[in-house]
Design a protein around this motif. Sequence first.
Motif, short mmCIF file in Angstrom:
data_model
loop_
_atom_site.label_atom_id
_atom_site.label_comp_id
_atom_site.label_asym_id
_atom_site.label_seq_id
_atom_site.Cartn_x
_atom_site.Cartn_y
_atom_site.Cartn_z
N ARG A 19 0.85 -1.18 0.00
CA ARG A 19 0.00 0.00 0.00
C ARG A 19 0.89 1.23 0.00
O ARG A 19 2.04 1.19 0.47
CB ARG A 19 -0.92 0.01 1.22
N ASP A 20 0.37 2.32 -0.50
CA ASP A 20 1.09 3.60 -0.49
C ASP A 20 1.68 3.85 0.89
O ASP A 20 0.95 3.92 1.88
CB ASP A 20 0.12 4.73 -0.85
N PRO A 21 3.03 3.99 1.00
CA PRO A 21 3.66 4.10 2.33
C PRO A 21 3.15 5.27 3.16
O PRO A 21 3.12 5.19 4.39
CB PRO A 21 5.14 4.26 2.01
N LYS A 22 2.74 6.36 2.52
CA LYS A 22 2.28 7.49 3.35
C LYS A 22 1.00 7.14 4.09
O LYS A 22 0.75 7.63 5.20
CB LYS A 22 2.10 8.76 2.50
N GLN A 23 0.20 6.27 3.51
CA GLN A 23 -1.01 5.84 4.19
C GLN A 23 -0.68 4.80 5.26
O GLN A 23 -1.26 4.80 6.35
CB GLN A 23 -2.01 5.30 3.17
N VAL A 24 0.26 3.92 4.96
CA VAL A 24 0.70 2.92 5.95
C VAL A 24 1.28 3.61 7.18
O VAL A 24 0.91 3.31 8.32
CB VAL A 24 1.73 1.96 5.32
N VAL A 25 2.20 4.55 6.97
CA VAL A 25 2.88 5.22 8.08
C VAL A 25 1.89 6.04 8.91
O VAL A 25 1.87 5.97 10.14
CB VAL A 25 4.03 6.11 7.57
N GLY A 26 1.05 6.83 8.23
CA GLY A 26 0.09 7.65 8.96
C GLY A 26 -0.89 6.83 9.76
O GLY A 26 -1.18 7.14 10.93
N SER A 27 -1.40 5.77 9.17
CA SER A 27 -2.38 4.93 9.85
C SER A 27 -1.74 4.17 11.01
O SER A 27 -2.33 4.03 12.08
CB SER A 27 -3.01 3.95 8.86
N ALA A 28 -0.50 3.68 10.81
CA ALA A 28 0.20 2.95 11.88
C ALA A 28 0.49 3.87 13.06
O ALA A 28 0.33 3.50 14.22
CB ALA A 28 1.50 2.34 11.35
N ALA A 29 0.95 5.09 12.77
CA ALA A 29 1.22 6.04 13.84
C ALA A 29 -0.05 6.37 14.61
O ALA A 29 -0.05 6.48 15.84
CB ALA A 29 1.85 7.32 13.27
N SER A 30 -1.17 6.50 13.89
CA SER A 30 -2.44 6.80 14.53
C SER A 30 -2.88 5.65 15.43
O SER A 30 -3.32 5.87 16.57
CB SER A 30 -3.51 7.06 13.46
N LEU A 31 -2.75 4.42 14.93
CA LEU A 31 -3.12 3.26 15.73
C LEU A 31 -2.29 3.21 17.02
O LEU A 31 -2.82 3.03 18.12
CB LEU A 31 -2.94 1.98 14.92
N ALA A 32 -0.97 3.35 16.87
CA ALA A 32 -0.09 3.28 18.04
C ALA A 32 -0.35 4.44 19.00
O ALA A 32 -0.34 4.26 20.23
CB ALA A 32 1.37 3.28 17.59
N TRP A 33 -0.61 5.62 18.46
CA TRP A 33 -0.90 6.78 19.31
C TRP A 33 -2.14 6.52 20.17
O TRP A 33 -2.14 6.75 21.38
CB TRP A 33 -1.12 8.02 18.45
N ASN A 34 -3.20 6.04 19.54
CA ASN A 34 -4.44 5.82 20.26
C ASN A 34 -4.31 4.77 21.36
O ASN A 34 -5.06 4.80 22.33
CB ASN A 34 -5.54 5.43 19.27
N GLN A 35 -3.36 3.84 21.19
CA GLN A 35 -3.10 2.86 22.24
C GLN A 35 -2.20 3.42 23.33
O GLN A 35 -2.47 3.27 24.52
CB GLN A 35 -2.45 1.60 21.63
N THR A 36 -1.11 4.06 22.91
CA THR A 36 -0.09 4.49 23.87
C THR A 36 -0.60 5.54 24.84
O THR A 36 -0.23 5.54 26.02
CB THR A 36 1.15 5.01 23.12
N ILE A 37 -1.46 6.45 24.37
CA ILE A 37 -1.94 7.51 25.26
C ILE A 37 -2.84 6.97 26.36
O ILE A 37 -3.11 7.66 27.34
CB ILE A 37 -2.67 8.62 24.48
#
Length: 433
Positions: free
Chosen positions: A286-304
């Motif tokens: 998949r387009d890496p910009k979508q992979v990176v943004g979505s992965a960061a969002s997923l991890a952010w929502n868990q880590t906080i």
Amino acid sequence: MQGQPIEPPRRTRFIDIADKVVRAGRKIGAVAPARLEKDFLLEQAAEKTGLDDFGDPWFEKPFDVLLDSVKREARLNAAGDFSAMQQFQYVLESRLYAQMWFRRHPEILARPIRNPVVIVGPMRSGTTRLHRLLASDKRFAHLRSFETISPVPRPGFEDVLAGEKEDFRPTLAARIMKVARFANPRTLSIHPTGPYEPEEELGLLVASMWGMKHDAQWQVPSYSAWCAQESAVPAYRHMADLLRLIGWSQQESSLRPWILKTPQHMLDLPALLEVFPDARLIFTHRDPKQVVGSAASLAWNQTIIYADHVDPNRMGQTWLDKTAEMIARMRAARDAIPRERMIDVHYDDMETDWRGTMERVYRFLEFDIEPALEPMQGFLDRSAQLKRHPHRYSLEEFGLSEGQVRERFADYVSTYNVATDREASETRRRVWK
């Protein structure tokens, strides 16, 4: 407002209240203080279960590193270290019960795992959709969500097999998911699921204190760096034994090939292929910009949830680097894989023509797709009901730009002919599925 920086979402009030409750409970002695110490946790699990065989002691190596990293780097709040204690205790008790089942029913470990189909791709690259489409075909075996949460049945499961009792694990999974949605209501948009939905085997690797689940919920960079230098073969061997246990508990025919997937396989392909030498591999792109943004969002929502001090820019850089590491290790490992053992599937092809793409996958697997088309459509219809809201995120809220990501992954995009959207605005929040 235009020109205003995009901020990532904050955590829910539910977590703030839970954190205060745990702190207050500890002050009055109603809640035990967190003791993230290996020997203590092992002793607690043994005392609670009355068992003392944890299986291959290799898991203690990553456990030592993980505990040290959690204590030094994760900056957990009270709710976070309380949750960590619960998680570690459950994993350790499950290891003890797994060994109990292996001793009680030695036929479990004799179950073959033949020709598994393994989906290998970065986080957020469409692996879940592909996995669930294949899992809707009853000619394949798959884990259900409650089994990745609780892979090991508790004592008395023979009564469940005899039809005399209900398996409590789906009920437990439903309760855990309900709490998770209070803690993080965005979960339903990021990764829709339910107790019986097909699910990845990441929880089976967590059973060896291994895997990216820890990176995606805690800030543990030294643990991540240590894992990058270690062989994951022991963790994959234990995962295979847990698959055998789950197949036995499902009364599943060992003739049906397993459908497996987790982004962790991107990092550990050599270990996966050593343990499953006849695996057939489906690589997703998949387009890496979508992979990176979505992965960061997923991890952010868990880590906080677990920490009060999380830097979104650091989160973005972490998952930019992690995605680059996953792709680099995948590319290096697949050079040694015979071409007839693997196939590439692109996210955009699944978006525009899922049926045509799946027909190509089925030709690769040498299966007739016709019996699977109706249940696949049923999954897609059910999925539309589960995912009521799109997952909203952007690169900018994590301190990244499209140009930065495009430059980092230019060779990957070119080599694998990955479709990209270069006309998207760098300042406008996007809605990506």
